[in-house]
Enzyme design. Structure first.
Site, PDB file in Angstrom:
ATOM      1  N   ARG A  66       1.001  -1.180  -0.029  1.00 44.75           N
ATOM      2  CA  ARG A  66       0.164  -0.014  -0.043  1.00 44.75           C
ATOM      3  C   ARG A  66       0.907   1.211   0.019  1.00 44.75           C
ATOM      4  O   ARG A  66       0.553   2.275  -0.710  1.00 44.75           O
ATOM      5  CB  ARG A  66      -0.818  -0.146   0.917  1.00 44.75           C
ATOM      6  CG  ARG A  66      -1.955   0.718   1.234  1.00 44.75           C
ATOM      7  CD  ARG A  66      -3.155   0.459  -0.034  1.00 44.75           C
ATOM      8  NE  ARG A  66      -4.071   1.404   0.061  1.00 44.75           N
ATOM      9  CZ  ARG A  66      -5.145   1.070  -0.959  1.00 44.75           C
ATOM     10  NH1 ARG A  66      -5.175   0.211  -1.722  1.00 44.75           N
ATOM     11  NH2 ARG A  66      -5.961   2.068  -1.203  1.00 44.75           N
ATOM     12  N   HIS A 110     -19.418  14.107  -0.996  1.00 49.76           N
ATOM     13  CA  HIS A 110     -19.792  12.966  -0.271  1.00 49.76           C
ATOM     14  C   HIS A 110     -21.295  12.811  -0.577  1.00 49.76           C
ATOM     15  O   HIS A 110     -22.032  13.983  -0.458  1.00 49.76           O
ATOM     16  CB  HIS A 110     -19.365  12.912   1.226  1.00 49.76           C
ATOM     17  CG  HIS A 110     -19.873  11.615   2.124  1.00 49.76           C
ATOM     18  ND1 HIS A 110     -19.292  10.422   1.722  1.00 49.76           N
ATOM     19  CD2 HIS A 110     -21.035  11.638   2.812  1.00 49.76           C
ATOM     20  CE1 HIS A 110     -20.083   9.589   2.370  1.00 49.76           C
ATOM     21  NE2 HIS A 110     -20.972  10.356   2.915  1.00 49.76           N
ATOM     22  N   GLU A 148      -7.386  14.907   7.579  1.00 49.62           N
ATOM     23  CA  GLU A 148      -6.978  13.455   7.917  1.00 49.62           C
ATOM     24  C   GLU A 148      -7.950  12.715   8.237  1.00 49.62           C
ATOM     25  O   GLU A 148      -7.504  11.281   8.001  1.00 49.62           O
ATOM     26  CB  GLU A 148      -5.794  13.521   9.251  1.00 49.62           C
ATOM     27  CG  GLU A 148      -4.167  14.168   8.815  1.00 49.62           C
ATOM     28  CD  GLU A 148      -4.363  15.562   8.676  1.00 49.62           C
ATOM     29  OE1 GLU A 148      -5.228  16.227   8.869  1.00 49.62           O
ATOM     30  OE2 GLU A 148      -3.081  16.134   8.295  1.00 49.62           O
TER      31      GLU A 148
HETATM   32  C1  GAR Z   1     -20.650   9.632  -6.065  1.00 49.28           C
HETATM   33  O1  GAR Z   1     -21.890   9.539  -5.494  1.00 49.28           O
HETATM   34  C2  GAR Z   1     -19.910  10.376  -4.960  1.00 49.28           C
HETATM   35  O2  GAR Z   1     -20.554  11.249  -4.147  1.00 49.28           O
HETATM   36  C3  GAR Z   1     -19.456   9.232  -4.262  1.00 49.28           C
HETATM   37  O3  GAR Z   1     -19.081   8.147  -5.076  1.00 49.28           O
HETATM   38  C4  GAR Z   1     -19.993   8.456  -6.494  1.00 49.28           C
HETATM   39  C5  GAR Z   1     -19.385   8.468  -7.597  1.00 49.28           C
HETATM   40  O4  GAR Z   1     -20.118   8.587  -8.929  1.00 49.28           O
HETATM   41  N1  GAR Z   1     -18.414   9.448  -3.401  1.00 49.28           N
HETATM   42  C6  GAR Z   1     -18.308   8.801  -2.160  1.00 49.28           C
HETATM   43  O5  GAR Z   1     -19.172   8.016  -1.833  1.00 49.28           O
HETATM   44  C7  GAR Z   1     -17.029   9.257  -1.461  1.00 49.28           C
HETATM   45  N2  GAR Z   1     -17.206   8.681   0.055  1.00 49.28           N
HETATM   46  P1  GAR Z   1     -19.366   9.216 -10.043  1.00 49.28           P
HETATM   47  O6  GAR Z   1     -17.989   8.272 -10.262  1.00 49.28           O
HETATM   48  O7  GAR Z   1     -20.258   9.038 -11.063  1.00 49.28           O
HETATM   49  O8  GAR Z   1     -19.152  10.712 -10.216  1.00 49.28           O
END
Ligand code: GAR
Length: 209
Positions: A66, A110, A148
């Site tokens: 990682r 988010h 962080e």
């Molecule tokens: C979106 O709904 C974004 O908010 C979420 O992943 C999806 C990606 O869609 N992100 C998270 O959950 C971050 N914690 P996309 O690739 O079509 O933009």
């Protein structure tokens, strides 16, 4: 002109909203210098290439540890020399060195109203599954600076979206994207690019232009 790097993992609809709004002038003072994905063969990469944007894949599968992946991720992003890094559906734990390198210069979207349905384990469709399981009537999205912690950074913009009785996680996800994410993420980038965001004591205020 602010150079930004957009980090993606999948469909890239948030990336597309950014590309479209840079094109239409709704986001000003921004150039998308690069797009980086942790997954091969995702639609987000096609979207970047179709828009003529430099796109790279840095996958954990190509590294033994990682730490090596984290290092490659940081080096690849740094090579574009961005003034802002945007996590647009980037489903990777952001390493501490990365947060330090781009302190107050990383924005995440988010798909819930933080502090609800966020933190470890809440990403993508899982967020909407949890929302439906709890039976809340309103959800939404949050654009925030990354620190962080997981989803703990200063909140820039939020938008509420109604939950409907017959929603499935996918239907709800689509509504949250359309009504909230594709609006507030580009808006947050525009505010940042135009020096309108100020963070004091972990809280964001928006200055008048
Ligand atoms: C979106 O709904 C974004 O908010 C979420 O992943 C999806 C990606 O869609 N992100 C998270 O959950 C971050 N914690 P996309 O690739 O079509 O933009």
């Amino acid at each position: 002109m602010l150079d930004i790097v957009v980090c993606v993992s999948g469909g890239g609809t948030n990336l597309q909203a950014i590309i479209d709004k840079v094109g239409s002038g709704e986001i000003t003072g921004v150039r998308i210098a690069g797009v980086i994905s942790n997954n091969y063969g995702v639609k987000a990469i096609d979207r970047a290439q179709n828009a003529g944007i430099d796109a790279k894949v840095v996958s954990p599968k190509d590294f033994e540890t990682r730490q090596e992946f984290n290092k490659a991720l940081l080096e690849t992003v740094k090579a574009w020399n961005p003034g802002l890094v945007v996590l647009a559906g980037f489903l990777v734990n952001i390493p501490e060195e990365f947060v330090k390198e781009f302190k107050d210069k990383i924005i995440n979207i988010h798909p819930s109203l933080i502090p609800s349905f966020c933190g470890k384990g809440y990403y993508g469709l899982k967020v909407h599954e949890a929302v439906l399981a709890r039976g809340v009537k309103v959800t939404g999205a949050t654009a925030h600076f990354v620190d962080e912690g997981t989803d703990t950074g200063p909140i820039i913009l939020q938008k509420a979206v109604e939950v409907m009785p017959d929603d499935t996680p996918k239907v709800l996800q689509q509504r949250v994207m359309e009504q909230a994410e594709w609006e507030i993420l580009p808006k947050a980038i525009d505010l940042f690019a135009n020096n309108r965001l100020e963070v004091t004591d972990g809280k964001v205020s928006i200055k008048n232009s």
